[in-house]
Each structure stands twice: as structure tokens, then as C-alpha cells.
Design a protein around this motif. Structure first.
Motif, PDB file in Angstrom:
ATOM      1  N   ILE A  24       5.601  -2.826 122.358  1.00 34.86           N
ATOM      2  CA  ILE A  24       4.431  -2.078 122.246  1.00 34.86           C
ATOM      3  C   ILE A  24       3.871  -1.675 123.661  1.00 34.86           C
ATOM      4  O   ILE A  24       4.047  -2.238 124.459  1.00 34.86           O
ATOM      5  N   THR A  25       3.519  -0.926 123.070  1.00 35.47           N
ATOM      6  CA  THR A  25       2.469   0.086 124.781  1.00 35.47           C
ATOM      7  C   THR A  25       1.221   0.197 124.525  1.00 35.47           C
ATOM      8  O   THR A  25       0.720  -0.106 123.148  1.00 35.47           O
ATOM      9  N   LYS A  26       1.019   0.317 125.905  1.00 35.97           N
ATOM     10  CA  LYS A  26      -1.284   0.367 125.819  1.00 35.97           C
ATOM     11  C   LYS A  26      -1.322   1.617 125.561  1.00 35.97           C
ATOM     12  O   LYS A  26      -2.130   1.616 124.459  1.00 35.97           O
ATOM     13  N   SER A  27      -0.936   2.833 125.991  1.00 34.07           N
ATOM     14  CA  SER A  27      -1.788   3.752 125.407  1.00 34.07           C
ATOM     15  C   SER A  27      -0.103   5.042 124.971  1.00 34.07           C
ATOM     16  O   SER A  27       0.462   4.778 125.730  1.00 34.07           O
ATOM     17  N   TRP A  53       4.872   0.538 118.566  1.00 36.63           N
ATOM     18  CA  TRP A  53       2.622   0.188 118.209  1.00 36.63           C
ATOM     19  C   TRP A  53       2.139   0.798 119.471  1.00 36.63           C
ATOM     20  O   TRP A  53       2.726  -0.104 120.472  1.00 36.63           O
ATOM     21  N   PHE A  54       1.410   1.579 119.874  1.00 35.66           N
ATOM     22  CA  PHE A  54       0.168   2.294 120.529  1.00 35.66           C
ATOM     23  C   PHE A  54      -0.514   1.478 120.993  1.00 35.66           C
ATOM     24  O   PHE A  54      -1.667   1.878 119.275  1.00 35.66           O
ATOM     25  N   GLU A  55      -1.233   0.134 120.880  1.00 34.61           N
ATOM     26  CA  GLU A  55      -2.384  -0.326 121.057  1.00 34.61           C
ATOM     27  C   GLU A  55      -3.690  -0.054 120.933  1.00 34.61           C
ATOM     28  O   GLU A  55      -3.851   0.008 119.812  1.00 34.61           O
ATOM     29  N   GLU A  56      -3.948   0.960 122.133  1.00 31.20           N
ATOM     30  CA  GLU A  56      -5.541   1.772 122.324  1.00 31.20           C
ATOM     31  C   GLU A  56      -5.238   2.882 121.095  1.00 31.20           C
ATOM     32  O   GLU A  56      -6.724   2.404 120.595  1.00 31.20           O
ATOM     33  N   GLN A  57      -4.111   3.335 120.230  1.00 34.01           N
ATOM     34  CA  GLN A  57      -5.184   4.361 119.379  1.00 34.01           C
ATOM     35  C   GLN A  57      -4.450   3.660 118.428  1.00 34.01           C
ATOM     36  O   GLN A  57      -5.554   3.990 116.927  1.00 34.01           O
ATOM     37  N   ASN A  58      -3.511   2.471 117.939  1.00 28.82           N
ATOM     38  CA  ASN A  58      -3.376   1.578 116.774  1.00 28.82           C
ATOM     39  C   ASN A  58      -2.783   2.438 115.691  1.00 28.82           C
ATOM     40  O   ASN A  58      -2.408   2.419 114.640  1.00 28.82           O
ATOM     41  N   HIS A  60       1.369   3.026 114.536  1.00 27.35           N
ATOM     42  CA  HIS A  60       2.306   2.270 114.517  1.00 27.35           C
ATOM     43  C   HIS A  60       3.641   3.918 113.776  1.00 27.35           C
ATOM     44  O   HIS A  60       3.123   4.350 112.813  1.00 27.35           O
TER      45      HIS A  60
END
Length: 368
Positions: A24-27, A53-58, A60
Motif C-alpha cells: 500500500i502506497t500513498k500515491s 495499491w496506490f491509495e490516492e489514485q485508487n 491496483h
């Protein structure tokens, strides 16, 4: 680029035990600095069955359209980073043209509310002492030792060294002048700090702030520094490796001896003694290289020095006391040897004799 890959893989190793093959990474911008590094790392992890998973851009990375979306967004993020970097550089250069600078931490000054520099009297006295001592003949090492003995620390709270003394002596700000844009950032990706050697314009502002050191004193110090640089500069680079490099160890402080070119010839000297002085390693003594080679002749029972024989047979040379050497062989044997100091006449070079002769002729002119 390799550093980015390594960081990602290490992150994977740390995370897999907790989140089962999911990173899991922020962006995107936090994961890699450019599109190529991002995609290469994503593909390597994908081959290992690892999802990101790029959290900011949602997004995978293992999804069907994951790599396409990553390529588009990473390219956008890279260009956005470049644009922001160029805008920042433009603003900094405009500030330079107007004589404005950002944060500054240096002995003797503080920045006040309006952005200008104000002298700190007690620190300014230390700066004046450094300049005065250097002009009176003290070396950078002697000045550093004196400051440390007096319990005076650098602006950052560290012990003084010849290098930190040199930074004070070279800093034009103490004479009331600012030279701006001495350094620049290589690019918006590496952000590596580079020395400006003409690649960009420098901005020189005289009388930009109150001076601690008078201009004529500052210039006199620069002349002495330059003279010493020319006097002690050598043709060979300091990174050269010689047969004795890493082999000679001082038993007083534990440091290795290093090669040094002096006015009387090449010597090997304890690193502590050379950088801090006799007080910090009282039993150390510099060894002329020719003397060291002569002792090797005797110990190895050879008539001509051979670097390969020396390397294969000698593990270490210990220096237990002045004029004493202990040779540790690779087979475990030990042989102790003594050496004698050179006589005064042996220490004189042809150049030194020539200079003395010229002075004698000038002081005793021939009778007419």
C-alpha cells in the motif's frame, strides 16, 4: 533508479508477512520519481505476484487496466513535478537578483523578522579570533584544536575540524558580501546538489549586511589560503593506492598511516596525528618513505622492493612506539625492527639548498 527498485522490493519483503502480497502506497509520486522506474518496479513485483495499491489514485497494479492508468498518471505526475521545480527555480533566481536569500545558518549571524542578517556579538568574537589566529601563522588544525580545548562548538553544536575552520575562512559573508547561487539542483528527479562552476549565473552583492571581518583582513586570509594551496598541491591524486596503503597501523590510536608529501619528501604519518596533532596521538611519528622501504629490504631479505612480495608476505605493520615497527607476516610470524631519523643534511632537498644559496648571495653581495 536502482535505489528506487531496492526500496520497493524491501517494502515488499516487509509488507508481505502482514498483508499477503499487497503493498500500500500513498500515491504514484511517493512510489517513484519517474515513469520508467515506476513501470519497471511494478512489472518486477507483478512477476512475483505482488499487487500495489496506490491509495490516492485508487489503482491496483494487478488490475487489467492498472499498468495503462499508471503510465498515464505517472507521466502526468512527472511533468507536474518538473513544472513545479522550474517555477521554484524561477522564483529563487528572482530573489537572488534582488539580494534575497532563504534560510541561513552560520556562526556570527542570525536572521531577524525583516529577513536581514544581524550580528551575534559573542559568536562574532569567535569568528574574529579564527581569522586573527590564521593571519598570525596558526594552521587550521591548530585553530580547531584550540577551539575544542576551550569548549567552543560550531554553530551546529559539533567539534571543530580543519574543514570547518576552512569554511569560516572562505566565507565571503563575513566581509559583508553575498555570492548567491553557488549551488544548484541537478534536476527535478535526482535533486542532487551541484557546485555552480559557471553553469549558471552567480549574483554578487556587496555590503548586503553588516560585516564581521574587515575587507583587507578577509583578502589577506584568501591570499594566504591560496599560497598554501599552491605550495602543498601535488600532481598525483590523493586517491592513489600505494603498497603501504592500509598496511601500517598506529598502536597508540588504532588509525592507519597515510601517505603525505612534505617539503622534505614523501612520508607516512598516522591519520590522527596528521589531522588532530601530537596531543591526540603523542607516540606517533612520521616515517620517511625511503626509510620504510629500506627497513622492508632487511625484514623481507630482498635487495629491491617488490610490491607483490610485500603484499603476499606482509599482513600488517604495527607502530608500537617512535622509531619502532612490528611486521606481521601472513603466515603469523612477527619481526620487530628499528629505524633511524634522517640527518639534517639528508632531509634537505636540492630545491631547499638552492633557495638557501640564493638568500646567502643576496645577503652577502660581492665586493666591487
Amino acid at each position: 533508479m536502482q535505489k528506487e527498485k531496492y526500496r520497493s522490493i524491501m517494502m515488499y519483503k516487509m509488507m508481505t508477512g502482514i498483508l499477503e502480497n499487497l503493498i500500500i502506497t500513498k500515491s504514484i509520486s511517493r512510489f517513484a520519481r519517474n515513469t520508467v522506474t515506476l513501470l519497471e518496479t511494478v512489472r518486477e513485483l507483478k512477476d512475483l505476484g505482488v499487487d500495489i495499491w496506490f491509495e490516492e489514485q485508487n489503482i491496483h497494479s494487478l488490475s487489467s487496466d492498472g499498468e495503462l492508468m499508471l503510465s498515464i498518471l505517472a507521466s502526468y505526475a512527472q511533468e507536474e513535478s518538473y513544472s513545479a521545480s522550474e517555477n521554484k527555480k524561477w522564483q529563487i533566481r528572482r530573489d537572488f537578483e534582488q539580494g534575497k536569500i532563504g534560510g541561513i545558518v552560520m556562526l556570527g549571524y542570525r536572521r531577524i523578522a525583516d529577513g536581514s542578517l544581524e550580528i551575534i556579538p559573542e559568536e562574532a568574537e569567535i569568528v574574529k579570533m579564527i581569522f586573527a589566529d590564521y593571519l598570525n601563522g596558526m594552521g587550521k588544525l591548530a585553530i580547531a584544536n584550540q577551539l575544542n580545548e576551550q569548549g567552543i562548538l560550531t554553530k551546529n553544536g559539533n567539534q571543530w575540524s580543519p574543514e570547518s575552520v576552512m569554511r569560516i575562512l572562505r566565507n565571503e559573508k563575513y566581509a559583508g558580501t553575498m555570492i548567491l547561487q553557488k549551488f544548484y539542483s541537478e534536476n527535478h528527479i535526482t535533486k542532487r546538489k551541484m557546485t555552480n562552476e559557471g553553469q549558471l549565473q552567480k549574483y554578487i552583492i556587496d555590503e548586503s549586511h553588516p560585516a564581521i571581518i574587515e575587507r583587507h583582513i578577509f583578502e589577506a586570509v584568501q591570499k594566504r589560503l591560496q599560497k598554501q594551496k599552491e605550495q602543498f598541491s601535488t600532481i598525483r591524486p590523493t586517491t592513489s593506492v600505494y603498497p603501504f596503503t592500509g598496511k601500517i597501523q598506529c598502536q597508540c590510536c588504532g588509525k592507519n598511516y597515510r601517505r603525505k608529501t612534505t617539503a622534505t619528501g614523501v612520508v607516512w604519518i598516522c591519520a590522527t596525528y596528521n589531522t588532530k596533532g601530537k596531543k591526540y596521538c603523542p607516540t606517533a611519528k612520521q616515517i620517511p618513505e625511503n626509510t620504510l622501504i629500506s627497513v622492508c629490504f632487511e625484514v623481507l631479505d630482498i635487495s629491491e622492493f617488490d610490491a607483490d612480495i610485500f603484499e603476499n608476505q606482509i599482513e600488517k605493520i604495527l607502530v608500537p612506539a617512535p622509531n619502532e615497527l612490528t611486521f606481521i607476516f601472513t603466515d603469523g610470524r612477527e619481526i620487530s625492527a628499528n629505524w633511524k631519523d634522517r640527518s639534517r643534511s639528508e632531509s634537505w632537498t636540492d630545491e631547499m639548498r638552492k633557495k638557501v644559496g640564493e638568500r646567502s648571495r643576496k645577503s652577502c653581495p660581492k665586493e666591487q
